[in-house]
Design an enzyme around this catalytic site. Sequence first.
Site, PDB file in Angstrom:
ATOM      1  N   CYS B 114       0.800  -1.225   0.000  1.00  0.00           N
ATOM      2  CA  CYS B 114       0.000   0.000   0.000  1.00  0.00           C
ATOM      3  C   CYS B 114       0.836   1.281   0.000  1.00  0.00           C
ATOM      4  O   CYS B 114       0.326   2.352  -0.333  1.00  0.00           O
ATOM      5  CB  CYS B 114      -0.959  -0.031   1.175  1.00  0.00           C
ATOM      6  N   HIS B 251      -3.810   6.222   0.703  1.00  0.00           N
ATOM      7  CA  HIS B 251      -4.128   4.857   0.269  1.00  0.00           C
ATOM      8  C   HIS B 251      -5.573   4.553   0.645  1.00  0.00           C
ATOM      9  O   HIS B 251      -5.996   4.786   1.783  1.00  0.00           O
ATOM     10  CB  HIS B 251      -3.178   3.858   0.929  1.00  0.00           C
ATOM     11  N   ASN B 281     -10.105  -1.963  -2.240  1.00  0.00           N
ATOM     12  CA  ASN B 281      -8.731  -1.636  -1.848  1.00  0.00           C
ATOM     13  C   ASN B 281      -7.797  -2.322  -2.845  1.00  0.00           C
ATOM     14  O   ASN B 281      -7.662  -3.549  -2.831  1.00  0.00           O
ATOM     15  CB  ASN B 281      -8.484  -2.138  -0.423  1.00  0.00           C
TER      16      ASN B 281
END
Lengths: 79, 323
Positions: B114, B251, B281
């Site tokens: 990430c 993120h 995500n």
Amino acid sequence: MMNDHFIREFSSIIEMSPLKINDDLNLKGLAEWDSIACLTTITLVDRCFKVLLSNDDFTAVHYFRDLKNVIAKKFESEK
Amino acid sequence: MKSCITAVSYAVPERKLTNQDLVALYPGWSLEKISGKTGITSRGIADEDQFSLELAGLAAKKLLADYKILPDKIDAVIFCTQTPKYLLPTGACILQHQLGLRNNVCAFDINLGCSGYIYSLSAAHGLIQSGQAQSVLVLTADTYTKLIHPQNRQLRTIFGDGASATLVEAKKRGTEIKEFSFYTDGAGYDKLIAPMSGMKGLLSGQTYQPDLDMIGPDIFNFTIQCIPDLVENILQKHSLKKSDINYCIFHQANSYMLSYLREKCGFSEEQFIVDMEHVGNTVSTSIPIVLSNLLRAQKIDSSKTVLLLGFGVGLSCAGTIIQ
């Protein structure tokens, strides 16, 4: 140390009436006590008591009294 | 000469996993709860024969076509992934060939999740500032869904597959990449881990069973504890105030976490972008997806100051300003 605000907010996390929140409430037995509920509880506890609950803390929580105890213990240790 | 972001594109798989699919798979999981807490309504799922390499290739080809960029222009290609199609060879080398880039390019992979996009920008910035490249193609791609066990409701709800392509160029004017700040805590390496996904698993003699494991509360605590300080560090480094920031692109972990991070960092809802509803995500691709959408909507130009910040697996955080 658990005030009405905390109880009210916590009851919304587990989608239950605040009147039903008591020491003997079996959180582990609730379908609502899931990963999302744990994250939401972390933020509630951080906002109310300025302490962060870890995954190990949650592992030790079965009943609502356990949650109260772990918060109290952390709160005291960070004083 | 400045290092500037001049083009961003992304690609997500056509196959989707919707909240309706999840509710059918896991009775008791409500649509409202999933979308309300995660901010996600569907996620891209790579096909069985579609890997990060293929997704990165799609994103790169889209970038070259959309922005009419000649492959010969590229001096370096950086490929950030944690789910490589092959442990070896290097994915960036295969992509150099597939994209028709020159042979005398610099090509290497970065293994970060990430925070990976920010690290990749940092590497591109370094190549440009040291005079080794004028034009760097930064690719990110991951297929985390291949690491998730079908019964893992929590992770299937959050993660989606995707890829991005960004061109970073030496320019006198443009959206300049400024200084970077980093934070690493390897003590938390096991908070997000696929324990048998590497050589350990290959040598076990057993067929790989998806085993991605995330200890959500501890990752959440890590971000709550380190991100506000990292933000302060980035602002101080650039002599900026929070009010100077037009957009924060963090993120895109999940909307609940982002909402609390925004509160802890002291940014307004207008400054803080949450844009993951249809992709989930996407690990190192989440920031460039938001960046691409903002650029396409013409919300970012050289007059805007944007804070980019990645955090997660490692545990690792990194941030920078583009201006």
